[in-house]
Design a protein around this motif. Sequence first.
Motif, short mmCIF file in Angstrom:
data_model
loop_
_atom_site.label_atom_id
_atom_site.label_comp_id
_atom_site.label_asym_id
_atom_site.label_seq_id
_atom_site.Cartn_x
_atom_site.Cartn_y
_atom_site.Cartn_z
N TYR A 186 -25.58 -26.19 13.04
CA TYR A 186 -25.13 -24.86 13.43
C TYR A 186 -25.86 -23.79 12.62
O TYR A 186 -26.21 -24.00 11.46
N ALA A 193 -22.64 -19.24 13.18
CA ALA A 193 -21.75 -20.21 13.79
C ALA A 193 -20.89 -20.87 12.72
O ALA A 193 -19.68 -21.07 12.91
N LYS A 194 -21.53 -21.20 11.61
CA LYS A 194 -20.76 -21.79 10.51
C LYS A 194 -19.70 -20.82 10.01
O LYS A 194 -18.57 -21.23 9.70
N PHE A 223 -23.00 -21.09 18.17
CA PHE A 223 -22.13 -22.26 18.32
C PHE A 223 -22.35 -22.92 19.68
O PHE A 223 -22.57 -24.13 19.77
N THR A 258 -25.80 -24.55 20.09
CA THR A 258 -25.91 -25.82 19.37
C THR A 258 -25.21 -26.93 20.15
O THR A 258 -25.77 -28.01 20.35
#
Length: 616
Positions: free
Chosen positions: A432, A436-437, A453, A456
Amino acid sequence: MLDLGFVKKDFTSLIGNVHPWMLSHFVMWLDIKVAEYKVYGHMVLDDTANDTPQWLRGNKSSDVTSIEKSHENEESMSHSDGSSGRPIQSFVEDSPSPSKQTRLSTSSSLNQTHDQGSFPQSHQTPQRQISPYSHTHQSLPTLVKHSPMYRKEKPTASEPHSENKMLSCDDESRLAHYRTKQFMDMIEERDFTQGLRNTKVSQIQLQERWSHEIEKSVNKSGVIKDRSLSSQSSFDPVQASKQDLPSETLSRSTIVLNEPTEHIKELQKRLSYAGSQEVPGKNPGNISSESTIQEIIKIELSSDEESQTGNSESHQGEIISLDTGQTETNLDGCMGFDPNDHLLQETNLKELADVNIPVPVTLYSNDIRLTNQINAGSGMEEEASWKSKKWEYFEKLRKSRGSSYMGARVHSQSLQTVLPFPDPFPLENLPYGARAKEMINTGIVSRPGKMQFLDTIFNEVVKYTGLYPTPQQKVEVAKAIVTTFPKLDQKTNPGQASSLDSWGTVLSDKYRNERRLLNHGQFYRKPINYVSPWKKRQKISQRHTYTLARHSEETPEIQEFQEEAQNLNLELPDDELSNAISEQLHTLVSRTMGDNSVMDIDIKTEPVIMIEPGGQ
DNA sequence: GATCACCTACCCTCCACAAC
DNA sequence: GTTGTGGAGGGTAGGTGATC
């Protein structure tokens, strides 16, 4: 040593003359043999009739021998007394009733109580209008949408697998293939709690039989003693994504040798080798119990490449792909595979994804570059390269079946057949992006975070589903999202009923948009006359005004001309103004003004275009 | 700051199928 | 034959970041 041409010819002749009932048994036997060949590099050949597994030979009324005898008796009766016995041929042609056709299906082979009189009279005229796999008797999209594999979320346990729809597959071997497929579908899809209503053997018994027969064959060859070891190492879907799949998935892969799952079936449809000499990197003997599915597929693809080079003739040491056309998809709905559109081809997405390049999210590539210090060259270039490869692949996929991207549908189905969909889908360790993380950790769904997100996840899931995931697969991914990332167990849109619905919708949109880009090819090759939505909007806000110098007064004709000219401008991209508009304005002026003398119209692309008829 | 491209989300329509 | 449903594609408004 026979060359491939003779083998193919003889095989075709053999199949063309074999009794349909015998053929269905032969194909199932062949299933085992091909599976052995794929896994262990050689077949445990048997040249005696007694080596046919007992369950394949059947017993009582299903015994092939007795069937043949019965059939012969019928034939003799028919020949001896054509008036008393009902001509079977006419039965086939005149009364294609579902129940009777069903008897020709493999499901009935397990029933062992079939009506022997349902067979066609002549071995030379195989029954062509039966429905061995009725779901395929539809247009391809329908096939994809409504095939048993596609709609596993709606199992129809009570539905007979041979329906009354007529399938016009004029290839007997293909017929046998579908019969076998139908048999496997029956095994795999029936609800275990319900059992096989129309059969006398349970699914568990059937699977145990598969397991037993394969294991027996293997033990007989002395190759594999430990089934679990061999199976796990042979078809390990973990290899598909370099991720650790849950134990459930492993257990699924373990089943591979216990039953001829889609892996073997599909591989066997496409792969065949001739010759026994070694070819570097392509030797069939390299397929061992330690071979991964990728290795097998690579060899498979090599065979495709060989076949595409036109070297269809047998050459010692070369891998030859049978070009029987058995698995081609046609408009009859007979699903198959095209070597050109196999998802696992040289530019396959799996390989792309295996490259350790972070997820390409163009808009937020700063984050990507930060996480990609290893290949620190030009992050944007790498990203563009990655995405370009991705779209090159998609483009190949799109073109794999002519102008339409029907190939993508077939692709998806074939891929879903070859690669088991992990359950649950592993999402933890995907690469990610930073945003996104952040979204995952905080639970705050931001647009950039969601884009990373989704991208991925899409790039990972597409390896298993192709561009057309089944609804069930979308649900599984949505479930995986909310279970893997509890903070994301929330509705991304207030209008959705639940978080699952919300993520499911988001995934659907993501897939749809990706397909749309594929269809339009907008990533790296925009159409010459492509007008972006932004440009269109700009055009609306900057309407050109057309005036005719010679007609300055506000007459109804002038107003009509201006309105139509403006509309005309909005419909055309800028680079067509000089030609298309010029031509159409001539027509327009003639029509609205009744002035046929305007020949030289000076068209300008400024917001206000002065038209000076007659060059004045 | 203007312009542009990309992307998501939403709406609408079409199509195929199932149920009635 | 009609109706309902679900999936897909097309269109596009708006958000966002990149580029000039």
